[in-house]
Design an enzyme around this catalytic site. Structure first.
Site, PDB file in Angstrom:
ATOM      1  N   GLY A  46      88.611  86.453  46.418  1.00 37.87           N
ATOM      2  CA  GLY A  46      87.921  85.312  47.013  1.00 37.87           C
ATOM      3  C   GLY A  46      88.297  84.049  46.267  1.00 37.87           C
ATOM      4  CB  CYS A  92      85.279  83.570  38.139  1.00 45.10           C
ATOM      5  SG  CYS A  92      85.500  82.032  39.021  1.00 45.10           S
ATOM      6  CG  LEU A  93      91.019  84.113  40.776  1.00 42.38           C
ATOM      7  CD1 LEU A  93      91.624  83.688  42.113  1.00 42.38           C
ATOM      8  CD2 LEU A  93      91.952  85.050  40.044  1.00 42.38           C
ATOM      9  CG  HIS A 134      81.818  84.807  42.899  1.00 44.31           C
ATOM     10  ND1 HIS A 134      81.819  85.387  41.651  1.00 44.31           N
ATOM     11  CD2 HIS A 134      82.759  83.817  42.831  1.00 44.31           C
ATOM     12  CE1 HIS A 134      82.700  84.772  40.868  1.00 44.31           C
ATOM     13  NE2 HIS A 134      83.287  83.812  41.565  1.00 44.31           N
ATOM     14  CG  HIS A 138      83.117  79.006  42.937  1.00 47.64           C
ATOM     15  ND1 HIS A 138      83.371  78.554  41.660  1.00 47.64           N
ATOM     16  CD2 HIS A 138      83.545  80.286  42.965  1.00 47.64           C
ATOM     17  CE1 HIS A 138      83.929  79.531  40.952  1.00 47.64           C
ATOM     18  NE2 HIS A 138      84.044  80.601  41.714  1.00 47.64           N
TER      19      HIS A 138
END
Ligand code: CO
Length: 173
Positions: A46, A92-93, A134, A138
């Site tokens: 995602g 999370c990236l 999630h 953001h």
């Protein structure tokens, strides 16, 4: 195909409230394509637009990596959370190398628009529910580290600082 630069915590764009998209145009469709490309390239499931420095309410998700499971939502709004409360490991990236256990609901209702500007209404379950929740977080400047509990957050941020040299300056969000 463009691979976009992923903003890393504590970049300020990750804490900003993203702006709603007024009209879904070719510009938004291009952003979505680049977001999918970037997400696949980095092996994520995602991605939210603020993570690539674009403060707009756009998310992309794909729990399996198969083309047919691509889901892009513009102006996503969570309308309900229900089902079981599930504790699972998240990353999370934008916070590379860090994971933490986050409790989320197993079913999430979400409305918004697809990339053709059509209204959509989805009930996401299990992993997709977690991703949608999630990524939508953001857009309001909320990161998974805000949902792991105060002490756990301190521990994982210390480890993040050690691994990356990046750290939060003590500012409370
Ligand atoms: Co994330």
């Amino acid at each position: 195909m463009s691979i976009l630069d992923i903003k890393k915590y504590p970049d300020g764009v990750l804490r900003k409230k993203a702006q709603p998209v007024k009209d879904v145009t070719d510009a938004e469709r291009a952003i979505i394509r680049d977001m999918f490309d970037t997400m696949y390239f980095t092996k994520g499931v995602g991605l939210a637009a603020p993570q690539v420095g674009i403060s707009k309410r756009i998310i992309v998700c794909n729990p399996t990596g198969e083309k047919k499971d691509e889901l892009a939502i513009i102006n996503p709004k969570i309308t309900y959370r229900k089902g079981r409360r599930v504790k699972d490991c998240e990353g999370c990236l934008s916070i590379p190398g860090i994971t933490g256990e986050v409790t989320r609901f197993s079913l999430v209702g979400v409305t918004g628009k697809d990339q053709n500007g059509r209204d959509i209404l989805i009930e996401a379950g299990d992993l997709l529910a977690r991703i949608v929740d999630h990524e939508t977080d953001h857009l309001d400047g909320v990161l998974f580290i805000d949902r792991v509990g105060f002490l756990k957050k301190k521990i994982i941020m210390r480890s993040y600082k050690k691994k990356t040299g990046l750290f939060c300056t003590g500012k409370k969000y």
